[in-house]
Design a protein around this motif. Structure first.
Motif, PDB file in Angstrom:
ATOM      1  N   ASP A  14       1.108  -0.968   0.153  1.00  0.00           N
ATOM      2  CA  ASP A  14       0.200  -0.157  -0.463  1.00  0.00           C
ATOM      3  C   ASP A  14       0.615   0.943   0.215  1.00  0.00           C
ATOM      4  N   GLY A  59       0.074   6.952   4.572  1.00  0.00           N
ATOM      5  CA  GLY A  59      -0.891   8.245   5.048  1.00  0.00           C
ATOM      6  C   GLY A  59      -1.788   7.949   5.777  1.00  0.00           C
ATOM      7  N   ASN A 117       4.935  14.574  -6.573  1.00  0.00           N
ATOM      8  CA  ASN A 117       5.905  13.624  -5.461  1.00  0.00           C
ATOM      9  C   ASN A 117       6.642  12.607  -6.653  1.00  0.00           C
ATOM     10  N   GLY A 156       9.723   5.289   7.323  1.00  0.00           N
ATOM     11  CA  GLY A 156      11.387   5.616   6.604  1.00  0.00           C
ATOM     12  C   GLY A 156      10.527   5.993   4.472  1.00  0.00           C
ATOM     13  N   PRO A 167       4.856   1.954   2.989  1.00  0.00           N
ATOM     14  CA  PRO A 167       5.917   2.778   3.380  1.00  0.00           C
ATOM     15  C   PRO A 167       5.016   4.186   3.764  1.00  0.00           C
ATOM     16  N   LEU A 214       2.116  11.571  11.210  1.00  0.00           N
ATOM     17  CA  LEU A 214       1.283  11.343  11.420  1.00  0.00           C
ATOM     18  C   LEU A 214       0.417   9.664  11.355  1.00  0.00           C
TER      19      LEU A 214
HETATM   20  C1  LIG Z   1      -2.157  10.759  -1.203  1.00  0.00           C
HETATM   21  S1  LIG Z   1      -1.483   9.960   0.580  1.00  0.00           S
HETATM   22  C2  LIG Z   1      -1.667   8.613   0.596  1.00  0.00           C
HETATM   23  C3  LIG Z   1      -3.132   8.412   0.994  1.00  0.00           C
HETATM   24  C4  LIG Z   1      -2.844   6.913   1.779  1.00  0.00           C
HETATM   25  N1  LIG Z   1      -3.442   5.887   0.986  1.00  0.00           N
HETATM   26  C5  LIG Z   1      -4.585   6.946   1.945  1.00  0.00           C
HETATM   27  O1  LIG Z   1      -5.472   6.165   1.699  1.00  0.00           O
HETATM   28  O2  LIG Z   1      -4.713   8.249   3.235  1.00  0.00           O
HETATM   29  C6  LIG Z   1       0.206  10.114  -0.006  1.00  0.00           C
HETATM   30  C7  LIG Z   1       1.320   9.286   1.559  1.00  0.00           C
HETATM   31  O3  LIG Z   1       3.071   9.860   0.715  1.00  0.00           O
HETATM   32  C8  LIG Z   1       3.283  10.228   2.302  1.00  0.00           C
HETATM   33  N2  LIG Z   1       4.842   9.573   1.509  1.00  0.00           N
HETATM   34  C9  LIG Z   1       4.820  10.662  -0.082  1.00  0.00           C
HETATM   35  N3  LIG Z   1       6.564  10.926   0.233  1.00  0.00           N
HETATM   36  C10 LIG Z   1       7.266   9.538   0.680  1.00  0.00           C
HETATM   37  C11 LIG Z   1       8.079   9.112   0.130  1.00  0.00           C
HETATM   38  N4  LIG Z   1       9.258   8.820  -0.531  1.00  0.00           N
HETATM   39  N5  LIG Z   1       8.777   7.554   1.568  1.00  0.00           N
HETATM   40  C12 LIG Z   1       7.342   7.117   2.277  1.00  0.00           C
HETATM   41  N6  LIG Z   1       6.434   8.102   2.814  1.00  0.00           N
HETATM   42  C13 LIG Z   1       6.117   9.016   1.246  1.00  0.00           C
HETATM   43  C14 LIG Z   1       2.751  11.193   2.412  1.00  0.00           C
HETATM   44  O4  LIG Z   1       3.380  11.220   4.250  1.00  0.00           O
HETATM   45  C15 LIG Z   1       2.234  10.661   2.355  1.00  0.00           C
HETATM   46  O5  LIG Z   1       0.911  10.153   3.747  1.00  0.00           O
END
Ligand SMILES: C[S@@+](CC[C@H](N)C(=O)[O-])C[C@H]1O[C@@H](n2cnc3c(N)ncnc32)[C@H](O)[C@@H]1O
Length: 255
Positions: free
Chosen positions: A64, A68, A167, A141, A94, A100
Motif C-alpha cells: 500500500d 497516509g 511527488n 522511512g 511505506p 502522522l
Molecule cells: C496521498 S497520501 C496517501 C494516502 C493514503 N493511501 C490513504 O489512503 O490515506 C501520500 C502519502 O505518502 C507519504 N509519502 C510521500 N513521499 C513518501 C516517500 N518518499 N516515502 C514514504 N512516504 C511518502 C506522505 O507522507 C503521505 O502520507
C-alpha cells in the motif's frame, strides 16, 4: 479531538462522500480526491477491483503506497469483514511521516471503520497489527529505500502516492522497477493516475495496462503482470506510435 501535533502543516477537509481527509501544505495537495471521497475512492479504485481480480486467492500480500491516513489498508479490512471473506491479508505500507501515523488513533474516520477501531489504534501506536487473518506493517522511512528491501512477493499494489506532479520520485521507471522486482506473474497494481507517462513507466517494467471504471468516480488505471479478461486493454505499443514524444518519469530528472 484530532491531535496532529507533529506535522501541523495539514488541515482536515470533508470530502463529498462524508469522509474526512487531510490537505498537505507540504505537497500542496489533498490526500484524496475530495470529489470522489476518501473512503469511496479507496473502496472503488483500489479495494474492490483488487479483491475481485484475486477473488480465488486465499491469501494476499498487498503493498500500500503510501500509508497516509491508512484508508486503503483499513478499507481492505473493512470490506473483507463486511462480506465475511476468508482471505488472509498481509499489508506492507511505506510511510515517512511517522508523526502522522502516530496521530491516527484520534483521526475522525467514517462510521464504517467503527468496528476496526482497535486495529487503527494498534497501527497508530505500534506501526503494526496482527491477528489470525490480518497483518499490517507500516514501513517507516522513505519508500524508495524500504520498497527494495521487501522480501515478500506482492499480489496487489495500491499506488496511491501524491500526484506525479508533486511527488515524481514515487512514479519513476526506476521505482516501478523496484516494484516489479517483488511482483508475481499475476500481480496487479491499482492507481488513480491515468497519465500516459505513468502508464508507460509501468509498461516498461512488464505491466500490461487497462482502464478501470469505478462506480461513481473518475476512471482509473489497473496494471497487471498478466492479461486480464473483461477489462479495457490499452495497447501501449500503439500509444507509443501515436505519441512518440511520450516518456516515462526517470529518477535522473528529479534527483
Ligand atoms: C496521498 S497520501 C496517501 C494516502 C493514503 N493511501 C490513504 O489512503 O490515506 C501520500 C502519502 O505518502 C507519504 N509519502 C510521500 N513521499 C513518501 C516517500 N518518499 N516515502 C514514504 N512516504 C511518502 C506522505 O507522507 C503521505 O502520507
Amino acid at each position: 479531538m484530532y491531535n496532529q501535533t507533529l506535522r501541523p502543516e495539514k488541515e482536515v477537509i470533508l470530502c463529498e462522500d462524508g469522509s474526512n481527509t487531510l490537505f498537505s501544505k507540504e505537497f500542496n495537495e489533498p490526500y484524496h480526491s475530495t470529489k470522489d471521497g476518501a473512503l469511496h475512492e479507496s473502496l472503488e479504485k483500489h479495494v474492490k477491483p483488487a479483491l475481485s481480480i484475486h477473488k480465488n486467492k486465499c491469501s494476499l500480500t498487498i503493498l500500500d503506497i503510501c500509508f497516509g491516513l491508512g484508508y486503503n489498508t483499513f478499507a481492505t479490512i473493512y470490506y473483507i469483514k463486511k462480506y465475511n471473506l476468508k482471505t488472509k491479508v498481509h499489508i506492507l505500507s511505506p510511510e515517512f511521516d511517522e508523526g502522522l501515523v502516530a496521530s491516527l488513533s484520534t483521526f475522525e474516520y467514517p462510521s464504517e471503520f467503527d468496528s476496526i477501531k482497535h486495529i487503527i489504534k494498534a497501527v497508530s501506536e505500534n506501526n503494526h497489527y496482527k491477528d489470525e487473518q490480518f497483518k499490517i506493517e507500516v514501513l517507516i522511512g522513505d519508500a524508495r529505500k524500504t520498497v527494495p528491501q521487501i522480501k515478500d512477493s506482492i499480489d496487489v499494489i495500491y499506488q496511491d502516492a501524491f500526484s506525479p506532479a508533486h511527488n515524481p520520485l514515487l512514479w519513476t521507471k526506476e521505482f516501478f522497477s523496484d516494484i516489479a522486482n517483488i511482483s508475481k506473474p499475476d500481480t496487479i497494481l491499482t492507481t488513480y493516475s491515468t497519465a500516459a507517462a505513468i502508464r508507460l513507466g509501468l509498461y516498461e517494467n512488464g505491466f500490461l495496462i487497462f482502464v478501470y471504471y469505478p462506480e461513481m468516480a473518475r476512471y482509473s488505471t489497473i496494471a497487471s503482470m498478466k492479461m486480464l479478461e473483461n477489462l479495457e486493454y490499452i495497447d501501449m505499443e500503439l500509444k507509443k506510435v501515436r505519441n512518440p514524444t511520450a516518456q516515462s518519469f526517470r529518477d535522473n530528472d528529479y534527483l
